[in-house]
Design a protein around this motif. Structure first.
Motif, PDB file in Angstrom:
ATOM      1  N   LEU A 103       0.941  -1.094   0.088  1.00  0.00           N
ATOM      2  CA  LEU A 103      -0.034  -0.093   0.098  1.00  0.00           C
ATOM      3  C   LEU A 103       0.977   1.264   0.046  1.00  0.00           C
ATOM      4  O   LEU A 103       1.787   1.429   0.893  1.00  0.00           O
ATOM      5  N   GLU A 104       0.786   2.140  -0.899  1.00  0.00           N
ATOM      6  CA  GLU A 104       1.738   3.363  -1.122  1.00  0.00           C
ATOM      7  C   GLU A 104       0.907   4.724  -1.236  1.00  0.00           C
ATOM      8  O   GLU A 104      -0.335   4.576  -1.895  1.00  0.00           O
ATOM      9  N   SER A 105       1.210   5.735  -0.537  1.00  0.00           N
ATOM     10  CA  SER A 105       0.738   6.929  -0.622  1.00  0.00           C
ATOM     11  C   SER A 105       1.658   7.902  -0.274  1.00  0.00           C
ATOM     12  O   SER A 105       2.371   8.076   0.771  1.00  0.00           O
ATOM     13  N   GLY A 106       1.999   8.754  -1.480  1.00  0.00           N
ATOM     14  CA  GLY A 106       3.191   9.757  -1.109  1.00  0.00           C
ATOM     15  C   GLY A 106       4.316   8.944  -0.737  1.00  0.00           C
ATOM     16  O   GLY A 106       4.837   8.212  -1.740  1.00  0.00           O
ATOM     17  N   VAL A 107       5.169   9.353   0.319  1.00  0.00           N
ATOM     18  CA  VAL A 107       6.422   8.472   0.457  1.00  0.00           C
ATOM     19  C   VAL A 107       6.119   7.121   1.460  1.00  0.00           C
ATOM     20  O   VAL A 107       7.049   6.540   1.702  1.00  0.00           O
ATOM     21  N   MET A 108       5.044   6.914   1.924  1.00  0.00           N
ATOM     22  CA  MET A 108       4.624   5.716   2.575  1.00  0.00           C
ATOM     23  C   MET A 108       4.521   4.635   1.736  1.00  0.00           C
ATOM     24  O   MET A 108       4.015   4.646   0.758  1.00  0.00           O
ATOM     25  N   ARG A 109       5.127   3.625   2.141  1.00  0.00           N
ATOM     26  CA  ARG A 109       5.155   2.260   1.444  1.00  0.00           C
ATOM     27  C   ARG A 109       4.893   1.208   2.674  1.00  0.00           C
ATOM     28  O   ARG A 109       5.805   0.822   3.411  1.00  0.00           O
ATOM     29  N   LEU A 110       3.842   0.402   2.399  1.00  0.00           N
ATOM     30  CA  LEU A 110       3.597  -0.829   3.694  1.00  0.00           C
ATOM     31  C   LEU A 110       3.341  -1.893   2.992  1.00  0.00           C
ATOM     32  O   LEU A 110       2.765  -2.061   1.992  1.00  0.00           O
ATOM     33  N   SER A 111       4.061  -2.975   3.413  1.00  0.00           N
ATOM     34  CA  SER A 111       3.742  -4.325   3.270  1.00  0.00           C
ATOM     35  C   SER A 111       2.555  -4.904   3.707  1.00  0.00           C
ATOM     36  O   SER A 111       2.387  -4.982   4.921  1.00  0.00           O
ATOM     37  N   LEU A 112       1.534  -5.129   3.009  1.00  0.00           N
ATOM     38  CA  LEU A 112       0.091  -5.603   3.565  1.00  0.00           C
ATOM     39  C   LEU A 112       0.370  -7.126   3.932  1.00  0.00           C
ATOM     40  O   LEU A 112      -0.175  -7.275   4.834  1.00  0.00           O
ATOM     41  N   LEU A 113       1.157  -7.813   3.455  1.00  0.00           N
ATOM     42  CA  LEU A 113       1.501  -9.095   3.975  1.00  0.00           C
ATOM     43  C   LEU A 113       2.239  -9.200   5.280  1.00  0.00           C
ATOM     44  O   LEU A 113       1.884 -10.001   6.060  1.00  0.00           O
ATOM     45  N   GLU A 114       2.873  -8.076   5.537  1.00  0.00           N
ATOM     46  CA  GLU A 114       3.706  -8.031   7.103  1.00  0.00           C
ATOM     47  C   GLU A 114       2.484  -7.589   8.062  1.00  0.00           C
ATOM     48  O   GLU A 114       2.710  -7.776   8.993  1.00  0.00           O
ATOM     49  N   ILE A 115       1.624  -6.652   7.661  1.00  0.00           N
ATOM     50  CA  ILE A 115       0.564  -6.398   8.401  1.00  0.00           C
ATOM     51  C   ILE A 115      -0.127  -7.410   8.818  1.00  0.00           C
ATOM     52  O   ILE A 115      -0.780  -7.803   9.802  1.00  0.00           O
ATOM     53  N   ALA A 116      -0.947  -8.182   7.504  1.00  0.00           N
ATOM     54  CA  ALA A 116      -1.987  -9.110   7.854  1.00  0.00           C
ATOM     55  C   ALA A 116      -1.483 -10.672   7.773  1.00  0.00           C
ATOM     56  O   ALA A 116      -2.482 -11.658   8.209  1.00  0.00           O
TER      57      ALA A 116
END
Length: 174
Positions: free
Chosen positions: A143-156
């Motif tokens: 999931l990316e927005s601006g400079v943020m990039r999150l791994s959905l696999l790591e979250i869930a």
């Protein structure tokens, strides 16, 4: 007389400022609040659903879900915008190639274009209440927005999740 007038002006200004402030607070409360309308919730699809994380999405920005195609092993990305009515508007869907589950029989100009090595499709008017995603190590999602990039696999972890715009405090109690 002049002294009384000078003393009353600050009182009038304070009253007017207080009214304007209360009016603005009322608008924010009735509209559900500016900040809550631009947050994205990540929920499990388990029963009962569980809220995993709330991610802020700046009002002026969009967010993108990016993943690797599990069979073809190329990148796929979809860019969304949260609407004022708390829906997800799909702006573009792009792949780096053709294959299983991709539009393989269209010609450029027939609903898509080539841009920097990406096959870009711009669906018109497609809005969703929520975006379901099946997570797997075979197709990692970000999931990316601006400079943020999150791994959905790591979250869930490996499971089915749902992304949806926050609809305020009530959404956290479902």
């Amino acid at each position: 007389m002049a002294t009384g007038r000078a003393q009353s002006l600050p009182g009038v200004r304070e009253t007017a400022l207080r009214r304007v402030t209360l009016y603005c607070i009322g608008i924010l409360l009735l509209s559900g609040g500016v900040a809550r309308a631009r947050e994205l919730e990540i929920w499990t699809q388990s029963v009962p659903p569980r809220l995993l994380r709330i991610v802020p999405v700046p009002i002026t920005e969009r967010f993108t879900v990016t993943w690797e195609h599990s069979v073809e092993h190329f990148q796929w990305r979809e860019t969304y915008q949260i609407t004022p009515t708390a829906r997800l508007r799909l702006l573009t869907s792009s792949t780096q190639g053709y294959g299983a589950g991709t539009p393989d029989r269209q010609q450029q100009g027939a609903g898509f274009r080539m841009e920097g090595g990406w096959l870009v499709h711009e669906p018109v008017g497609l809005e969703l209440d929520a975006l379901p995603i099946s997570l797997s190590r075979l197709a990692p999602h970000w999931l990316e927005s601006g400079v943020m990039r999150l791994s959905l696999l790591e979250i869930a972890g490996e499971q089915a999740i749902v992304l949806r715009p926050s609809r305020g405090v009530a959404a956290n109690h479902r």
